[in-house]
Write a protein that holds these residues in place. Structure first.
Motif, mmCIF file in Angstrom:
data_model
loop_
_atom_site.group_PDB
_atom_site.id
_atom_site.type_symbol
_atom_site.label_atom_id
_atom_site.label_comp_id
_atom_site.label_asym_id
_atom_site.label_seq_id
_atom_site.Cartn_x
_atom_site.Cartn_y
_atom_site.Cartn_z
ATOM 1 N N ALA A 9 10.671 -1.044 -7.742
ATOM 2 C CA ALA A 9 10.219 0.089 -6.939
ATOM 3 C C ALA A 9 11.313 0.360 -5.995
ATOM 4 N N LEU A 10 11.931 -0.771 -5.583
ATOM 5 C CA LEU A 10 13.163 -0.504 -4.729
ATOM 6 C C LEU A 10 14.611 -0.356 -5.222
ATOM 7 N N ASN A 11 14.490 -0.029 -6.338
ATOM 8 C CA ASN A 11 15.844 0.320 -7.247
ATOM 9 C C ASN A 11 16.194 1.701 -6.532
ATOM 10 N N ASP A 12 17.485 1.642 -6.290
ATOM 11 C CA ASP A 12 18.053 2.860 -5.522
ATOM 12 C C ASP A 12 18.358 4.120 -6.582
ATOM 13 N N ASP A 13 18.603 3.564 -7.788
ATOM 14 C CA ASP A 13 18.756 4.500 -8.944
ATOM 15 C C ASP A 13 17.552 4.597 -9.878
ATOM 16 N N ALA A 14 16.636 5.527 -9.414
ATOM 17 C CA ALA A 14 15.283 5.495 -10.040
ATOM 18 C C ALA A 14 15.557 6.405 -11.276
ATOM 19 N N GLY A 15 14.954 5.926 -12.338
ATOM 20 C CA GLY A 15 15.193 6.323 -13.671
ATOM 21 C C GLY A 15 13.935 7.798 -13.936
ATOM 22 N N SER A 16 12.955 7.795 -13.057
ATOM 23 C CA SER A 16 11.948 8.880 -13.322
ATOM 24 C C SER A 16 11.404 9.267 -11.868
ATOM 25 N N ARG A 17 10.541 10.320 -11.896
ATOM 26 C CA ARG A 17 9.991 10.819 -10.848
ATOM 27 C C ARG A 17 8.737 9.668 -10.644
ATOM 28 N N ARG A 18 8.211 8.949 -11.532
ATOM 29 C CA ARG A 18 7.135 8.194 -11.227
ATOM 30 C C ARG A 18 7.662 7.107 -10.367
ATOM 31 N N GLN A 19 8.933 6.476 -10.753
ATOM 32 C CA GLN A 19 9.646 5.274 -9.856
ATOM 33 C C GLN A 19 9.857 5.551 -8.696
ATOM 34 N N ALA A 20 10.238 6.774 -8.559
ATOM 35 C CA ALA A 20 10.829 7.373 -7.228
ATOM 36 C C ALA A 20 9.695 7.373 -6.240
ATOM 37 N N ALA A 21 8.565 7.845 -6.880
ATOM 38 C CA ALA A 21 7.270 8.256 -5.981
ATOM 39 C C ALA A 21 6.685 6.567 -5.604
ATOM 40 N N TRP A 22 6.800 5.555 -6.692
ATOM 41 C CA TRP A 22 5.969 4.632 -6.032
ATOM 42 C C TRP A 22 7.110 3.839 -5.367
ATOM 43 N N GLY A 23 8.420 3.895 -5.475
ATOM 44 C CA GLY A 23 9.447 3.338 -4.459
ATOM 45 C C GLY A 23 9.111 3.909 -3.166
ATOM 46 N N ARG A 27 8.175 1.507 0.082
ATOM 47 C CA ARG A 27 8.972 1.288 1.426
ATOM 48 C C ARG A 27 7.850 1.889 2.515
ATOM 49 N N ILE A 28 6.942 2.705 2.299
ATOM 50 C CA ILE A 28 5.981 3.092 3.309
ATOM 51 C C ILE A 28 5.028 1.786 3.841
ATOM 52 N N TRP A 29 4.536 1.178 2.826
ATOM 53 C CA TRP A 29 3.948 -0.310 2.814
ATOM 54 C C TRP A 29 4.786 -1.189 3.792
ATOM 55 N N LEU A 30 5.920 -1.371 3.366
ATOM 56 C CA LEU A 30 6.610 -2.352 3.926
ATOM 57 C C LEU A 30 6.982 -2.208 5.256
ATOM 58 N N ALA A 31 7.158 -0.811 5.546
ATOM 59 C CA ALA A 31 7.357 -0.452 7.175
ATOM 60 C C ALA A 31 6.295 -0.611 7.625
ATOM 61 N N LEU A 32 4.826 -0.180 7.146
ATOM 62 C CA LEU A 32 3.661 -0.354 7.860
ATOM 63 C C LEU A 32 3.254 -1.788 8.200
ATOM 64 N N LYS A 33 3.670 -2.866 7.241
ATOM 65 C CA LYS A 33 3.293 -4.103 7.219
ATOM 66 C C LYS A 33 4.060 -4.678 8.604
ATOM 67 N N GLY A 34 5.249 -4.305 8.879
ATOM 68 C CA GLY A 34 5.987 -4.628 10.190
ATOM 69 C C GLY A 34 5.415 -4.247 11.494
ATOM 70 N N ASN A 35 4.123 -3.607 11.586
ATOM 71 C CA ASN A 35 3.862 -3.023 12.732
ATOM 72 C C ASN A 35 2.477 -4.034 12.865
ATOM 73 N N PRO A 36 2.257 -5.132 13.631
ATOM 74 C CA PRO A 36 1.009 -6.073 13.860
ATOM 75 C C PRO A 36 -0.150 -5.281 14.136
#
Length: 299
Positions: A9-23, A27-36
């Protein structure tokens, strides 16, 4: 398994639209996890939803059964939150009331979010007389206080859960339309929109496939922040006798029946009040966290 998904998911060179969407989602989930506070709000919301869904299993008593010999009983091992003026177990009514209140709120959001998104994107993209007509209708609904207008709609229909959902939905959509219109006005002349038009895409396809998805993040933030006001409006209608009708348990109606005992038997009103407070705060915490993550203006 999780490590493989993380690398994929965190691969900057996404090979498909699906991989880019999940990435992007990850990233949104990781950013949200940083907010207690956002995670605390999410945990409270999930807990309330699970408790409401499992009410038939978790409730120790039938929420509508009256036991007058136990009326206004204090919290005890038999009744953890006490009983009301008719001897009904408050904990059981609180759990079942969560199903009613949260169910109404979810139904309202399912109705108003698509409606506001559709009205706002169509008005912003087409402009002209379409924009003028749709925005004037929106202004009419915005001119009235939400609770007063909802009361008028429920009174014109008939008190009940369905009428409450419809009334709140009819009064809650204008802010979403305004937000969607503002977002649409900023992107309707973008290069990718012009490119889509040059390829032969119809205006309605451009609105549905290119404009509306870009308005969704801002709409999600607004919906999450607005959930607390929707809950309070639903509880207010129930408190005024316009929502769920007896003997159906609903948090606002529970407070209405408990107001006579609030000084001497405080526990009757305390439980639904705390429930409304906690779920409203939880949605505000989550909404603030989502705004920080999804709103680019915050960065």
């Amino acid at each position: 398994m999780l490590a493989d998904f993380r690398r994929w998911a965190l691969n900057d060179d996404a090979g498909s639209r699906r991989q880019a969407a999940w990435g992007r989602r990850y990233r949104i989930w990781l950013a949200l996890k940083g907010n207690p506070l956002a995670m605390l709000g999410l945990a409270i919301i999930l807990a309330c939803v699970v408790l409401a869904a499992l009410a038939p299993v978790l409730a120790p008593y039938d929420p509508t059964v009256q036991e007058l010999t136990d009326r206004l009983a204090k919290p005890s091992a038999a009744h953890l939150l006490g009983t009301d003026e008719l001897g009904r177990d408050i904990l059981s009514r609180l759990l079942y009331g969560g199903r009613v209140t949260l169910g109404m709120v979810i139904a309202v959001v399912v109705l108003v979010a698509p409606l506001g998104l559709a009205v706002g994107t169509v008005a912003g993209f087409f402009g002209g007389w379409v924009d003028t007509c749709l925005m004037r209708v929106t202004d009419v609904f915005l001119a009235f206080p939400r609770l007063i207008l909802a009361l008028a709609f429920v009174a014109a229909l008939s008190p009940g859960v369905e009428s409450t959902i419809l009334a709140i939905a009819l009064t809650a959509w204008p802010p979403y339309a305004r937000i969607a219109r503002a977002e649409t006005l900023t992107i309707r002349h973008a290069d990718f929109i012009e490119a889509a038009a040059m390829t032969g895409a119809s205006p309605w396809r451009i609105v549905a496939r290119h404009v509306a998805p870009l308005c969704v993040p801002s709409l999600i933030v607004r919906v999450t922040l607005d959930m607390s006001s929707i809950i309070i409006t639903a509880a207010s209608l129930g408190f005024l006798g316009m929502g769920a009708q007896p003997p159906s348990p609903e948090w606002g109606a529970m407070i209405a029946t408990a107001k006579r005992f609030i000084l001497d038997q405080y526990w009757v009103a305390l439980a639904p009040c705390v429930a409304i407070l906690m779920i409203s705060l939880a949605f505000n915490f989550l909404g603030d966290g989502l705004r920080d993550v999804l709103d680019p203006k915050q960065s």
